[in-house]
Motif scaffolding. Structure first.
Motif, short mmCIF file in Angstrom:
data_model
loop_
_atom_site.label_atom_id
_atom_site.label_comp_id
_atom_site.label_asym_id
_atom_site.label_seq_id
_atom_site.Cartn_x
_atom_site.Cartn_y
_atom_site.Cartn_z
N LEU A 162 0.84 -1.19 0.00
CA LEU A 162 0.00 0.00 0.00
C LEU A 162 0.88 1.24 0.00
CD1 LEU A 162 -2.86 1.23 0.29
CD2 LEU A 162 -2.47 1.19 2.76
N VAL A 163 0.55 2.19 -0.87
CA VAL A 163 1.24 3.47 -0.87
C VAL A 163 0.29 4.56 -0.38
CG1 VAL A 163 2.40 5.20 -2.30
CG2 VAL A 163 2.81 2.76 -2.71
N GLY A 164 -0.97 4.49 -0.78
CA GLY A 164 -1.92 5.51 -0.34
C GLY A 164 -3.36 5.06 -0.44
N LEU A 165 -4.13 5.40 0.58
CA LEU A 165 -5.57 5.15 0.60
C LEU A 165 -6.31 6.47 0.47
CD1 LEU A 165 -6.31 2.63 3.53
CD2 LEU A 165 -6.81 2.31 1.11
N PRO A 166 -7.43 6.47 -0.24
CA PRO A 166 -8.23 7.69 -0.29
C PRO A 166 -8.89 7.94 1.06
CG PRO A 166 -9.37 5.90 -1.40
CD PRO A 166 -8.01 5.38 -1.01
N PRO A 167 -9.40 9.15 1.28
CA PRO A 167 -10.05 9.47 2.56
C PRO A 167 -11.20 8.51 2.90
CG PRO A 167 -9.70 11.47 1.31
CD PRO A 167 -9.34 10.33 0.40
N ALA A 168 -11.97 8.10 1.91
CA ALA A 168 -13.09 7.18 2.13
C ALA A 168 -13.03 6.08 1.08
CB ALA A 168 -14.42 7.93 2.06
N PRO A 169 -12.26 5.01 1.33
CA PRO A 169 -12.14 3.95 0.33
C PRO A 169 -13.49 3.29 0.05
CG PRO A 169 -10.63 3.59 2.17
CD PRO A 169 -11.50 4.73 2.54
N SER A 170 -13.70 2.96 -1.22
CA SER A 170 -14.92 2.27 -1.62
C SER A 170 -14.84 0.80 -1.22
CB SER A 170 -15.11 2.37 -3.13
OG SER A 170 -14.12 1.59 -3.79
N ALA A 171 -15.97 0.12 -1.30
CA ALA A 171 -15.99 -1.32 -1.00
C ALA A 171 -15.07 -2.07 -1.96
CB ALA A 171 -17.43 -1.84 -1.10
N ALA A 172 -15.05 -1.68 -3.23
CA ALA A 172 -14.18 -2.33 -4.21
C ALA A 172 -12.71 -2.11 -3.87
CB ALA A 172 -14.50 -1.82 -5.61
N GLN A 173 -12.36 -0.91 -3.45
CA GLN A 173 -10.98 -0.64 -3.06
C GLN A 173 -10.58 -1.44 -1.83
OE1 GLN A 173 -11.50 3.62 -2.93
NE2 GLN A 173 -10.18 3.92 -4.72
N MET A 174 -11.48 -1.54 -0.85
CA MET A 174 -11.17 -2.31 0.35
C MET A 174 -11.04 -3.80 0.03
SD MET A 174 -10.40 -0.22 2.61
CE MET A 174 -10.06 -1.48 3.84
N ALA A 175 -11.87 -4.30 -0.88
CA ALA A 175 -11.75 -5.69 -1.29
C ALA A 175 -10.41 -5.93 -1.98
CB ALA A 175 -12.90 -6.07 -2.22
N THR A 176 -10.00 -5.00 -2.82
CA THR A 176 -8.70 -5.09 -3.49
C THR A 176 -7.57 -5.05 -2.46
OG1 THR A 176 -9.59 -4.04 -5.47
CG2 THR A 176 -7.20 -4.02 -5.22
N TYR A 177 -7.67 -4.14 -1.50
CA TYR A 177 -6.66 -4.04 -0.44
C TYR A 177 -6.57 -5.35 0.34
CZ TYR A 177 -4.67 -2.77 4.07
OH TYR A 177 -3.91 -2.75 5.21
N ASN A 178 -7.73 -5.86 0.76
CA ASN A 178 -7.74 -7.10 1.55
C ASN A 178 -7.15 -8.27 0.77
OD1 ASN A 178 -8.75 -6.13 4.00
ND2 ASN A 178 -10.85 -6.22 3.24
N TRP A 179 -7.42 -8.33 -0.51
CA TRP A 179 -6.95 -9.44 -1.32
C TRP A 179 -5.46 -9.29 -1.66
CZ3 TRP A 179 -7.81 -10.11 -7.20
CH2 TRP A 179 -7.40 -11.39 -7.59
N LEU A 180 -5.06 -8.14 -2.19
CA LEU A 180 -3.70 -8.00 -2.69
C LEU A 180 -2.67 -7.63 -1.62
CD1 LEU A 180 -4.31 -6.17 -6.09
CD2 LEU A 180 -3.92 -8.61 -5.69
N VAL A 181 -3.06 -6.81 -0.65
CA VAL A 181 -2.10 -6.36 0.36
C VAL A 181 -2.11 -7.29 1.58
CG1 VAL A 181 -1.47 -4.46 1.91
CG2 VAL A 181 -2.30 -3.96 -0.40
N ARG A 182 -3.28 -7.61 2.06
CA ARG A 182 -3.38 -8.43 3.28
C ARG A 182 -3.41 -9.92 3.00
NH1 ARG A 182 -7.54 -6.09 7.37
NH2 ARG A 182 -6.15 -7.14 8.82
N GLY A 183 -3.69 -10.30 1.76
CA GLY A 183 -3.70 -11.73 1.40
C GLY A 183 -4.96 -12.46 1.84
N ARG A 184 -6.01 -11.73 2.12
CA ARG A 184 -7.26 -12.35 2.54
C ARG A 184 -8.11 -12.65 1.34
NH1 ARG A 184 -9.04 -8.86 7.82
NH2 ARG A 184 -7.35 -9.57 9.14
N ARG A 185 -8.64 -13.84 1.29
CA ARG A 185 -9.45 -14.27 0.15
C ARG A 185 -10.94 -14.09 0.37
NH1 ARG A 185 -5.48 -13.87 -2.98
NH2 ARG A 185 -3.90 -15.48 -2.92
N ALA A 186 -11.36 -13.90 1.60
CA ALA A 186 -12.81 -13.78 1.85
C ALA A 186 -13.12 -12.44 2.45
CB ALA A 186 -13.25 -14.88 2.80
#
Length: 145
Positions: free
Chosen positions: A121-145
């Motif tokens: 992660l380099v930067g998050l917007p002030p109010a991340p969307s659900a799609a952005q959070m899903a992308t973050y959880n999958w690609l950065v945190r490695g969570r699949r669900a």
């Protein structure tokens, strides 16, 4: 770098964060720097030297945009951690190559070339969307669900 210079840079950055309603990335970048220190002491030394000689000075004395200067520092830390490329993820979850300064509503990720490395992660917007959070959880945190 003097204490006065550091204080001036910090004050300008905090004012820019407040004005933009942006998230403060410094704690996350500190965490990334601690990991870099363990994995690549030379890369860590490079990042610290850049912070001391370029980042703080550019904000305090050269009137650089504090948000963009810190974003550049985050990109530098990511590149020192793992070779790769930066992408911007829009609120709909679509990614495209990152081009500075970027849009405030985009999430900025660094995708390592090595497939066995997670995105950084380099930067998050002030109010991340659900799609952005899903992308973050999958690609950065490695969570699949």
């Amino acid at each position: 770098m003097t204490d006065d210079l550091q204080k001036k840079a910090d004050a300008r950055f905090e004012a820019a964060l407040a004005a933009a309603g942006a998230r403060d990335p410094r704690d996350y970048y500190r965490s990334q720097l601690r990991e870099l220190k363990q994995s690549d002491p030379d890369g860590y030394a490079d990042a610290v030297a850049y912070y001391q000689s370029t980042l703080v000075t550019s904000i305090a004395e050269q009137d650089a945009d504090p948000l963009q200067a810190w974003q550049s520092f985050g990109l530098r830390i990511a590149q020192l951690t793992a070779a790769g490329r930066a992408v911007a993820v829009d609120p709909a979850g679509r990614s495209h190559p990152f081009e500075a300064p970027g849009r405030t509503e985009d999430m900025i990720l660094h995708l390592p070339d090595a497939r066995n490395r997670r995105a950084l992660l380099v930067g998050l917007p002030p109010a991340p969307s659900a799609a952005q959070m899903a992308t973050y959880n999958w690609l950065v945190r490695g969570r699949r669900a």
